[in-house]
Enzyme design. Sequence first.
Site, short mmCIF file in Angstrom:
data_model
loop_
_atom_site.label_atom_id
_atom_site.label_comp_id
_atom_site.label_asym_id
_atom_site.label_seq_id
_atom_site.Cartn_x
_atom_site.Cartn_y
_atom_site.Cartn_z
N LYS A 117 -18.08 -4.04 11.85
CA LYS A 117 -17.37 -4.16 13.13
C LYS A 117 -15.89 -4.46 12.95
O LYS A 117 -15.06 -4.04 13.76
CB LYS A 117 -18.03 -5.23 14.00
CG LYS A 117 -19.52 -5.03 14.23
CD LYS A 117 -19.86 -3.64 14.73
CE LYS A 117 -21.36 -3.46 14.90
NZ LYS A 117 -21.73 -2.08 15.20
N GLY A 163 -27.10 -4.63 19.05
CA GLY A 163 -28.24 -5.03 19.86
C GLY A 163 -28.24 -6.49 20.28
O GLY A 163 -29.30 -7.05 20.58
N HIS A 207 -19.52 -3.86 30.92
CA HIS A 207 -19.80 -3.12 29.69
C HIS A 207 -19.83 -1.64 30.06
O HIS A 207 -20.79 -1.16 30.65
CB HIS A 207 -21.14 -3.57 29.12
CG HIS A 207 -21.43 -3.03 27.76
ND1 HIS A 207 -21.67 -3.82 26.67
CD2 HIS A 207 -21.49 -1.75 27.30
CE1 HIS A 207 -21.88 -3.07 25.61
NE2 HIS A 207 -21.78 -1.81 25.97
N ARG A 291 -24.86 6.91 16.61
CA ARG A 291 -26.26 7.35 16.74
C ARG A 291 -26.51 7.73 18.18
O ARG A 291 -25.64 7.59 19.04
CB ARG A 291 -27.20 6.22 16.33
CG ARG A 291 -26.92 4.93 17.10
CD ARG A 291 -27.94 3.85 16.84
NE ARG A 291 -27.54 2.55 17.32
CZ ARG A 291 -27.61 2.12 18.58
NH1 ARG A 291 -28.06 2.95 19.52
NH2 ARG A 291 -27.23 0.91 18.92
#
Length: 445
Positions: A117, A163, A207, A291
Amino acid sequence: MTIRKLFIANRGEIALRVIRTARRMGIATVLGASEADAASLPALEADEVAIVGPGPSSQGYLAIDRVVAAAKAAGADAVHPGYGFLSENADFARAMAEAGITFVGPSIATLEGMGDKLAARRLATEAGLPVLPGGEAQTPEAVRQRAAETGYPLLLKAVAGGGGKGMRRVDRPEDLDAALAMAQAEAQASFGNPAVYVERFVARGRHVEVQVLGDGVRAIHLGTRDCSIQRRFQKLVEEAPAPAMPDDARAAIEAAAVRLARHIGYRGAGTAEFLVDADDFSFFFLELNARIQVEHPVTEAITGVDLIEQQLLVAMGKPLSLTQSMVRPTGAAIEVRINAEDPDADFRPSPGTAIRAAWPAGPGVRVDSHIANGCEVPPFYDSLMGKVIVHAATREEAVRRLQAALSSLEIDVMPTTAPLHRRIAADPRFAAGGVDTGFLSGLQA
């Protein structure tokens, strides 16, 4: 190259989703399944099944050597990793390449760059994207110093995270050490890497993410999604396009996502995630998920583009068949995740047997699920049982369609998140659109 046999290194609804698109494209499928999933619906629909290990993920779905050996033994040309598990693991992609098997996803360099990250923040900055104040901190002393510079409230986030794992909100300096210990422990357990970094927390944040497609040379976007309704930083409700957002703010965030994808030569389907200030619509880059996303169906619903098909075509070396002008989103789509969890017990997982699973159907309703009557929800994996997706000409109509779909959903006997979703769908704040990440805590209160 041509993909003739596709190995699917995943399970559940995403495995079933990949199988069905591959079948439509004339590609044979091999499901790499654990012993716990040997009789699952994806196993029944795949052309072949290869057992990769026992139930626990560490001994099967996450065991790179076993998965690669199974794909090689099956004679697969390519592997689709789905989401989660090894989907963003550069070592896995490298091992598949060494075995002569094409990884359906971005390059190894991209996986390495986006999987870290902090490296992703640096690449985003190079591409001219704004990032939240914060940064790397290797020792407790450095974390304290970085936190003092960033200010409170703040987030501790796992460098190798995703996640919502390895993430903790800290509101006061006196809470920092305990939160750091918990974040590092969870990061180590989830990703094998305890490193964390510091990032400013935006109180009224939304978000918002952008779906991108690239072929290594060109990149386009397929519009925005809003995933602000979350529990423990994990998404529960997703919709496309992001509602209640000015056109200029939407265009700016879409352009930023494409700029990043072009900067790194992105291949395949990816999602650039941003935190948007709900007050002034300023935005900050969070990460790029290299992904397919759980929430990809809402983008498919409004664009008519099969994202799995696009992934497979790019993996075969084909240039993008779409141009930006060809992407013309219509209407609004909303997805809710039906998890085997008890919302009234802090979302405690509730594995077991779904004695009855009656999913909704009808115009504008799509269900992606691997659970039918009598199916098992094993205790080893994520609790997602399926996704209910609705699409309509307007968001108001989509909300009504979601309410109707949820009213006909029946799953017995385990607790699920369905009752919570019915409350969300009936809430006037949700109906108005544009809620922030604090919505769920306010709903539960």
